[in-house]
Design a protein around this motif. Structure first.
Motif, mmCIF file in Angstrom:
data_model
loop_
_atom_site.group_PDB
_atom_site.id
_atom_site.type_symbol
_atom_site.label_atom_id
_atom_site.label_comp_id
_atom_site.label_asym_id
_atom_site.label_seq_id
_atom_site.Cartn_x
_atom_site.Cartn_y
_atom_site.Cartn_z
ATOM 1 N N ALA A 106 48.664 37.000 -14.904
ATOM 2 C CA ALA A 106 49.931 36.806 -15.613
ATOM 3 C C ALA A 106 51.077 36.490 -14.656
ATOM 4 N N ALA A 107 51.036 37.061 -13.455
ATOM 5 C CA ALA A 107 52.087 36.838 -12.459
ATOM 6 C C ALA A 107 51.892 35.530 -11.700
ATOM 7 N N GLY A 108 50.812 34.811 -11.976
ATOM 8 C CA GLY A 108 50.547 33.554 -11.281
ATOM 9 C C GLY A 108 50.010 33.742 -9.879
ATOM 10 N N LYS A 109 49.541 34.932 -9.564
ATOM 11 C CA LYS A 109 48.980 35.197 -8.234
ATOM 12 C C LYS A 109 47.525 34.777 -8.134
ATOM 13 N N VAL A 110 46.899 34.535 -9.278
ATOM 14 C CA VAL A 110 45.505 34.104 -9.341
ATOM 15 C C VAL A 110 45.437 32.830 -10.167
ATOM 16 N N ALA A 111 44.813 31.810 -9.613
ATOM 17 C CA ALA A 111 44.526 30.591 -10.376
ATOM 18 C C ALA A 111 43.100 30.738 -10.884
ATOM 19 N N ALA A 112 42.931 30.772 -12.193
ATOM 20 C CA ALA A 112 41.611 30.946 -12.794
ATOM 21 C C ALA A 112 41.416 29.879 -13.856
ATOM 22 N N SER A 113 40.373 29.069 -13.689
ATOM 23 C CA SER A 113 40.101 28.021 -14.670
ATOM 24 C C SER A 113 38.637 28.072 -15.074
ATOM 25 N N GLY A 114 38.381 27.814 -16.319
ATOM 26 C CA GLY A 114 37.016 27.807 -16.832
ATOM 27 C C GLY A 114 36.748 29.000 -17.728
ATOM 28 N N LEU A 115 35.773 28.854 -18.599
ATOM 29 C CA LEU A 115 35.443 29.900 -19.570
ATOM 30 C C LEU A 115 34.928 31.178 -18.927
ATOM 31 N N ARG A 116 34.287 31.072 -17.783
ATOM 32 C CA ARG A 116 33.709 32.249 -17.120
ATOM 33 C C ARG A 116 34.587 32.804 -16.008
ATOM 34 N N ALA A 117 35.752 32.225 -15.808
ATOM 35 C CA ALA A 117 36.625 32.608 -14.685
ATOM 36 C C ALA A 117 37.456 33.842 -15.019
ATOM 37 N N ASP A 118 36.772 34.944 -15.239
ATOM 38 C CA ASP A 118 37.430 36.221 -15.518
ATOM 39 C C ASP A 118 36.599 37.322 -14.864
ATOM 40 N N LEU A 119 37.129 37.922 -13.826
ATOM 41 C CA LEU A 119 36.405 38.973 -13.107
ATOM 42 C C LEU A 119 36.893 40.367 -13.477
ATOM 43 N N SER A 120 37.622 40.496 -14.564
ATOM 44 C CA SER A 120 38.195 41.800 -14.932
ATOM 45 C C SER A 120 37.136 42.881 -15.108
ATOM 46 N N ALA A 121 35.952 42.514 -15.550
ATOM 47 C CA ALA A 121 34.886 43.501 -15.725
ATOM 48 C C ALA A 121 34.258 43.931 -14.406
ATOM 49 N N LEU A 122 34.502 43.169 -13.338
ATOM 50 C CA LEU A 122 33.897 43.470 -12.031
ATOM 51 C C LEU A 122 34.865 44.129 -11.059
#
Length: 125
Positions: A106-122
């Motif tokens: 949300a703060a723009g510190k991470v650029a994440a693109s793609g359907l699988r680009a979410d590491l919140s569970a890890l």
């Protein structure tokens, strides 16, 4: 699925990550040596790959390292469809639990693109 080969010794990597964490709690003039920072980032990238093996997401922490992780379609050429990129301080902050994944995105510190680009569970680990 093949297990990723580690290049960073587990004890050395954990010690580097611990040194980075201690420096974050110290006065602002406490700096971690660049080699320690590099080791902490590379160790944590190897750790996320060990926890979520695969080739569908590319995680980039320039200039220190890159890894592919998360099970799914294998990427082989060109720009990967699922990419995560951030600086070392943000990455280590998420790994250590100092920064939440959603807050960093949300703060723009991470650029994440793609359907699988979410590491919140890890993260953190």
């Amino acid at each position: 699925m093949a297990i990723a080969r580690r290049r960073i010794d587990l004890e050395e990597g954990a010690a580097a990550l611990a040194a980075w964490q201690r420096a974050q709690e110290a006065p602002s003039d406490a700096a971690v040596p660049r080699q320690t920072l590099a080791t902490a980032v590379r160790y944590s990238l190897e750790e996320v790959t060990a926890r979520a093996p695969g080739n569908s997401v590319e995680v980039r922490v320039p200039p220190f390292g890159v890894t592919q992780c998360v099970e799914g379609p294998r990427h082989t050429r060109g720009t990967p469809p699922n990419v995560i990129e951030c600086d070392a301080a943000t990455w280590l902050g998420m790994v250590s639990g100092r920064i939440r994944w959603a807050d960093a995105v949300a703060a723009g510190k991470v650029a994440a693109s793609g359907l699988r680009a979410d590491l919140s569970a890890l993260l953190p680990f």
